[in-house]
Design a protein around this motif. Sequence first.
Motif, PDB file in Angstrom:
ATOM      1  N   LEU A  50      -4.498  -3.716   7.028  1.00  0.00           N
ATOM      2  CA  LEU A  50      -4.702  -5.106   7.160  1.00  0.00           C
ATOM      3  C   LEU A  50      -4.827  -5.757   5.806  1.00  0.00           C
ATOM      4  N   ALA A  51      -5.730  -5.255   5.197  1.00  0.00           N
ATOM      5  CA  ALA A  51      -5.990  -5.791   3.834  1.00  0.00           C
ATOM      6  C   ALA A  51      -4.910  -5.683   2.798  1.00  0.00           C
ATOM      7  N   THR A  52      -4.095  -4.470   2.905  1.00  0.00           N
ATOM      8  CA  THR A  52      -2.791  -4.559   1.992  1.00  0.00           C
ATOM      9  C   THR A  52      -1.568  -5.117   2.502  1.00  0.00           C
ATOM     10  N   SER A  53      -1.609  -5.718   3.956  1.00  0.00           N
ATOM     11  CA  SER A  53      -0.748  -6.358   4.526  1.00  0.00           C
ATOM     12  C   SER A  53      -0.200  -7.975   3.865  1.00  0.00           C
ATOM     13  N   LEU A  54       1.076  -8.384   3.873  1.00  0.00           N
ATOM     14  CA  LEU A  54       1.175  -9.901   3.637  1.00  0.00           C
ATOM     15  C   LEU A  54       0.405 -10.593   4.470  1.00  0.00           C
TER      16      LEU A  54
END
Length: 430
Positions: free
Chosen positions: A326-330
């Motif tokens: 989730l942190a590395t998602s757009l």
Amino acid sequence: MQNTPLAERIRPINLDQYLSQQHLVGDKGTLRQHILNGTTPSLILWGPPGTGKTTLAQIIAAESKRPFYILSAINSGVKDIREVIEKAKNSGGLFTAKNPILFIDEIHRFSKSQQDSLLGAVEKGWVTLIGATTENPSFEVIPALLSRCQVYVLDAFAKADLENLLNRAIEIDEILSKKDIEIIETEALIRISGGDARKLLNVFELVVNAQTEDKIIITNKMVLSQVQANPARYDKTGEQHYDIISAFIKSIRGSDPNGAVYWLARMIEGGEDLKFIARRMLILSSEDIGNANPTALIMANNTFQAVSTIGYPESRIILSQCAVYLATSLKSNSSYMAIGNAQRAVKETGDLSVPLGLRNAPTKLMKELGYGEQYKYAHDHPGNFAHYDFLPTEISKTKFYEPGNNPREQAQRDFLQKRWKDHYDYDNKG
């Protein structure tokens, strides 16, 4: 009296002393009418810590002159529930119009079997159940019990509410009223409390008791110096985990996987509830990522299901995987903003009529009145699209949804512009 906490010493004992939640217990509040009419149903009080759930339950019992039984979900089992229900049956129940009130604090911590044990007593009217929870009851209360209760949402205290509470404490408390106290600044007290009235009073009492001067002047600097010197005394009941979950969510929203796993580790080491963490990520996946990456919602939902099945210690790996994903998602909050915009429009414009072409027409009379007559069935038209105004006339062409600035939603913008052209004008953002 000296050893009794300030929050307990000035706890309201009737509706007139209850300072907050005017939407529920104000002059026109629905819950107030139930209380005064003696028709209070079984209910769930849902709100943040320190918003007066326990106090309100006690006031309901006092105002209605009913026996009052209290259980804490932390240290009560099925046996305790059955014993209380038996006492309630013997003291009231079906034999009097004033059946006892059974108050269960932190009802979200009850297991399914514990909640099941309440069903019969609630259904047969042996008790009026009042449950208090800081968690969404839709997730934490079994459907059978939830369907038998009204849910009332308690709001976090506003700044004015908290300041009124401080002034009330100085005025009516037997101990503080004998001191010469002047509040110059309240920002530090309110910030530390996080909207929790009980925590506010605990900190306030701590600060006042630390002063030796005859004249006690409360300033932000003085409050912060006292709190930093005694950190455990105002946070020992565990409210800090709300600060940590906030830091966790904001780290994910800010696309920092390092911050996310650090705050996750803090919660894991502190023994935080697995579903509490997973549920927050599930909400974030829609609120902060949304259509920029729809897979995030699937990932978060699978994580919620997995940790509910597996438990510690293995679930820490699943939680970490999801947090990093989730942190590395757009990111995009466009869906979150869209429903907020639509809800504001509903509040401002009221109950607008459904256009005739969109109405259901199950009867001959309705068809003769034109219900559904002008509706264009999309699949009968090229590209499965037919231009039609789906909003009430008064708000025609109002654009609630604004695609985010990411590849997936930019594709949505192009799609919508081709379909709607000047009707919603998706060529121009805003």
